[in-house]
Scaffold this active site. Structure first.
Site, short mmCIF file in Angstrom:
data_model
loop_
_atom_site.label_atom_id
_atom_site.label_comp_id
_atom_site.label_asym_id
_atom_site.label_seq_id
_atom_site.Cartn_x
_atom_site.Cartn_y
_atom_site.Cartn_z
N ARG A 157 46.75 -53.48 -31.03
CA ARG A 157 46.75 -54.53 -32.05
C ARG A 157 45.32 -54.85 -32.49
NH1 ARG A 157 48.35 -59.03 -29.49
NH2 ARG A 157 46.15 -59.55 -29.53
N GLU A 170 54.58 -54.68 -1.83
CA GLU A 170 53.39 -55.01 -2.61
C GLU A 170 52.78 -53.75 -3.21
OE1 GLU A 170 50.40 -57.17 -0.48
OE2 GLU A 170 49.25 -57.58 -2.28
#
Ligand SMILES: Cc1cc2nc3c(=O)[nH]c(=O)nc-3n(C[C@H](O)[C@H](O)[C@H](O)COP(=O)(O)OP(=O)(O)OC[C@H]3O[C@@H](n4cnc5c(N)ncnc54)[C@H](O)[C@@H]3O)c2cc1C
Length: 380
Positions: free
Chosen positions: A259, A240
């Protein structure tokens, strides 16, 4: 030194990206947000049908016989698309723990169902007064003629409300020193005395408290050895921590910021910020895959996984906050208001807060690096 994936690994990465692009739909993500969930049973089953739950487990145990490199590639792709992977993560941690220290009977009882996505795992470790200092946990396993009863309260037990089985850490010997006298039990969630209640988080999803009110367990439910729970707890946590899902999220956030600003909106300061984040992301990616590679060499990447966790979680938080100031008020608009990329920036800003807490806080990871890598003496 070879900094390249094999052709097979590259093909696997492409397959993983295609899978998430197809299955992580806007409908799925909107449903999770609406229901305050970080798990979708139908998505989890589709992941399982690919053979990807426990993909690094041996084929005869229901895995795909691949390695932690492919597992990291899977998580990186999942992070980019925002896939709900908590069920996968707890399955891998719980299943790998059972596989590593469990009895043959426990492995054959639990692993196939976990690998098929039918049995969800909960990790009942943390308690209200025992998180970083887990060894001070107060849940008691009180002896009975048949075994023990478990009595105590767990907190932040992710997916306990969906789980079929929980790994529960309890103190079997209150007289023993702190890290001794702990035992982990594998407990079916339908045992009498288990209560689950929701905790709603800033990230917009639900976790739980799990109360244990004299839950009967027997010697066959002990995972590993009685009194050796500390070793059992650490058996599978490194995966993890390698942080690969955050690599994908960071990439996605940077793409969205770029963007949103568009070529016309990019100032010199924005460019500087983006280059700096690209540099950190490249370095973090090397740390994450190094930790995964160490596992493939049969070793525990204790310090390396801690480095990857600190780097990836702090980078994700930094990018998520920079997005708000760079993109401006639009970044604060969520999914329902039509915010960029389905409210990705707003959601990530809230959700990133947990990254430096779950699976061991940044402070604890730095202590691990100091002890395991720098070999500094433990302070009093
Ligand atoms: C969303 C979420 C999901 C989770 N899922 C699970 C789960 O499924 N199962 C489970 O068992 N647990 C789960 N956890 C619990 C998680 O592992 C703990 O929150 C984490 O270990 C930190 O423990 P704590 O919250 O008690 O904080 P504390 O340990 O109380 O820490 C508070 C602060 O003190 C600092 N601190 C503590 N000790 C030291 C020290 N020695 N040196 C320096 N600083 C220190 C910490 O870094 C932190 O900043 C989850 C947590 C969250 C938020």
């Amino acid at each position: 030194v070879e900094f390249r994936f094999t052709p097979e690994q590259q093909a696997f990465g492409a397959q993983a990206r295609d899978f998430f692009a197809e299955h992580v739909t806007e409908d799925l993500l909107a449903g999770l947000e609406r229901d305050q969930e970080e798990h979708s049973a139908s998505f989890h089953e589709r992941l399982a049908a690919k053979g990807w739950i426990g993909l690094q487990w041996p084929e005869e145990r229901g895995g795909a016989g691949l390695t932690d490199i492919e597992a990291a590639m899977l998580m990186e792709a999942a992070g980019y698309y925002g896939a709900p992977m908590t069920g996968y993560l707890v399955a891998v941690i719980g299943g790998s723990t059972i596989l590593t220290v469990g009895s043959e009977e426990q492995i054959s009882r639990w692993l196939p169902g976990i690998a098929r996505g039918e049995v969800i795992v909960a990790l009942g470790y943390s308690e209200p007064e025992a998180g970083s200092d887990l060894a001070s946990l107060g849940t008691r396993a009180i002896p009975t003629p048949d075994g023990w009863v478990l009595r105590g309260t767990k907190i932040f037990t992710s997916l306990a409300h969906h789980a079929g089985v929980a790994l529960v850490a309890a103190r079997t010997d209150p007289e023993a020193r702190k890290h001794r006298g702990l035992t982990v039990f594998v407990v079916p969630m339908d045992r009498a005395g288990i209560g689950v209640a929701p905790i709603h988080t800033l990230g917009g999803f639900r976790t739980n408290t799990m109360s244990l009110d004299d839950v009967a367990v027997r010697p066959g439910d002990v995972l590993g050895e009685v009194g050796e729970g500390w070793a059992t707890l650490g058996a599978a946590l490194d995966l993890e921590r390698t942080g690969a899902s955050r690599l994908g999220l960071c990439r996605k956030l940077l793409d969205t910021i770029e963007r949103e600003l568009g070529p016309g909106g990019l100032t010199g300061a924005h460019e500087h910020m983006l280059w700096e984040f690209e540099r950190r992301l490249a370095a973090t990616r090397l740390l994450s895959y190094r930790a995964a590679w160490i596992v493939t060499q049969g070793k525990l990447p204790t310090a390396e996984a801690a480095m990857a966790k600190v780097a990836s979680t702090e980078l994700a938080q930094d990018i998520a906050s920079a997005a708000i100031s760079a993109v401006g008020s639009r970044a604060l608009v969520g999914r329902d208001g039509g915010g960029p990329d389905g409210g990705l920036l707003e959601r990530s800003y809230r959700n990133a807060a947990r990254f430096t807490i779950t699976a061991g806080t940044s402070e604890i990871q730095r202590t691990i690096i100091a002890l395991a890598h720098l070999k500094l003496p433990r302070s009093a």
